[in-house]
Design a protein around this motif. Structure first.
Motif, short mmCIF file in Angstrom:
data_model
loop_
_atom_site.label_atom_id
_atom_site.label_comp_id
_atom_site.label_asym_id
_atom_site.label_seq_id
_atom_site.Cartn_x
_atom_site.Cartn_y
_atom_site.Cartn_z
N ALA A 92 -9.46 4.89 23.64
CA ALA A 92 -10.03 3.60 24.05
C ALA A 92 -8.90 2.74 24.60
CB ALA A 92 -10.69 2.90 22.87
N LEU A 93 -9.02 2.35 25.86
CA LEU A 93 -8.00 1.52 26.49
C LEU A 93 -8.45 0.06 26.38
CD1 LEU A 93 -5.39 2.33 28.04
CD2 LEU A 93 -6.66 1.95 30.15
N PHE A 94 -7.63 -0.81 25.79
CA PHE A 94 -8.03 -2.20 25.57
C PHE A 94 -6.84 -3.13 25.72
CE2 PHE A 94 -6.15 -1.02 21.61
CZ PHE A 94 -5.70 -2.19 21.02
N ASN A 95 -7.13 -4.43 25.87
CA ASN A 95 -6.09 -5.44 25.98
C ASN A 95 -6.02 -6.21 24.66
OD1 ASN A 95 -4.36 -7.55 26.55
ND2 ASN A 95 -5.28 -8.03 28.52
N PRO A 96 -4.93 -6.10 23.91
CA PRO A 96 -4.82 -6.79 22.62
C PRO A 96 -4.81 -8.31 22.75
CG PRO A 96 -2.71 -5.85 23.25
CD PRO A 96 -3.71 -5.34 24.23
N ALA A 97 -4.57 -8.83 23.97
CA ALA A 97 -4.54 -10.28 24.17
C ALA A 97 -5.93 -10.88 24.35
CB ALA A 97 -3.68 -10.62 25.39
#
Length: 326
Positions: free
Chosen positions: A168-173
């Motif tokens: 799963a590719l995600f943006n932690p921001a």
């Protein structure tokens, strides 16, 4: 119908927008547009928004001024200052999108109306009190982001039945990451697929994230909804092809060469945001305008990419796809 009557009708129809514009000629409206991408990356969506306003009788340079603030590089910590600039200008309405953008706008002002072109679950994220009655100074369009991400994983499992490990590719921001990842974890558990999460905070992180997936290794990848990831769809598509990863993301991802997409028509949502702006400029309060949810979702399959990464897409999936890229 006589020719003279026809000319009168056509002439009257053509004059109507001019009359509407004339009524507004004494007022120049100012819209603040807070973007989470660069002007080039967001051109299609922004132009759709402008077209929506034009269709409602607003003419830039005449009765409308759009104050834009573009975010280049995906550094969300800059949004607060950008939103504050728009609030200081005392614009009539601020238009933005995605959770980071809406949060920045709400922190900048509690009085200026805020319209979000798209956002994940606004109730769960505390952006509005309810969909039917937002109560605060923000409203707009929403769509089911957690469910959408979970559906992408289901589609990948259907395309690759032997799939045991997915990424799963995600943006932690992005604050919306938690409900999205939670939904994906539950779906992965039900599909008996091990899910590994890979963080991408800015475009420079993409190469390392894909290399880590290949080292894991994962057999397929879900790209979650986030402006940084959406605006770098082409880079992700190339990396997925390089590492022979079956990946499913938003519509722009499949259009850029990615294997699959399941998502919404973003330009259409931006165009529809103009109707919210129009209502606000005519005196409506955001608190009284219900949040509207997307009802159309598009499934796309890129057969050229499927062949390149060695996937034989099931006929059942191809038949259900809204678009097959050959």
């Amino acid at each position: 119908m006589r020719r003279r009557e026809f000319i009168a009708i056509v002439g009257g129809a053509a004059a109507w927008p001019l009359a509407a514009r004339a009524q507004q000629a004494d007022k120049v409206y100012r819209i603040g547009y807070l973007s989470l991408g660069s002007a080039a990356a967001e051109a299609t969506r922004f132009n759709a928004f402008r077209a929506g306003l034009a269709a409602l009788g607003y003419v830039e340079g005449n009765n409308l001024v759009i104050e834009t603030r573009w975010l280049d590089g995906g550094k969300y910590d800059q949004l607060a200052a950008m939103a504050a600039q728009l609030a200081d200008l005392k614009v009539d309405v601020i238009v933005t999108y995605a959770t980071p953008g809406v949060l920045a706008a709400k922190h900048a002002t509690t009085t200026i109306p805020i319209i979000f072109a798209t956002v994940a679950d606004p109730v769960a994220l505390g952006l509005v009190s309810s969909l039917a009655r937002p109560d605060g100074n923000a409203t707009g369009n929403s769509y089911f982001v957690p469910e959408l991400a979970a559906k992408r994983l289901e589609l990948l499992k259907e395309a690759v039945p032997s799939l045991l490990q997915a990424g799963a590719l995600f943006n932690p921001a992005n604050p919306s990451k938690e409900p999205v990842l939670s939904a994906m974890r539950l779906t992965a558990q039900s599909l008996k697929v091990e899910l590994t999460e890979f963080a991408v905070r800015e475009p420079a992180d993409l190469e390392a994230a894909f290399a880590a997936m290949a080292a894991k290794p994962v057999g397929a990848l879900v790209i979650t909804e986030d402006p940084v990831l959406i605006y770098n769809a082409e880079a992700s598509a190339k990396l997925a092809l390089k590492y022979r990863l079956a990946a499913c993301g938003f519509v722009e991802f499949a259009q850029a060469g990615g294997f699959m997409a399941y998502g919404i028509d973003f330009p259409d949502m931006w165009r529809h945001a103009a109707t919210f702006v129009d209502k606000i400029l005519k005196g409506a309060k955001p608190a009284d305008l219900p949040v509207e949810q997307a009802t159309k979702f598009v499934t796309m399959v890129n057969l050229k990419t499927a062949k390149a990464i060695g996937i034989d897409v099931p006929t059942s999936l191809l038949l259900r796809a809204d678009e097959v890229i050959e």
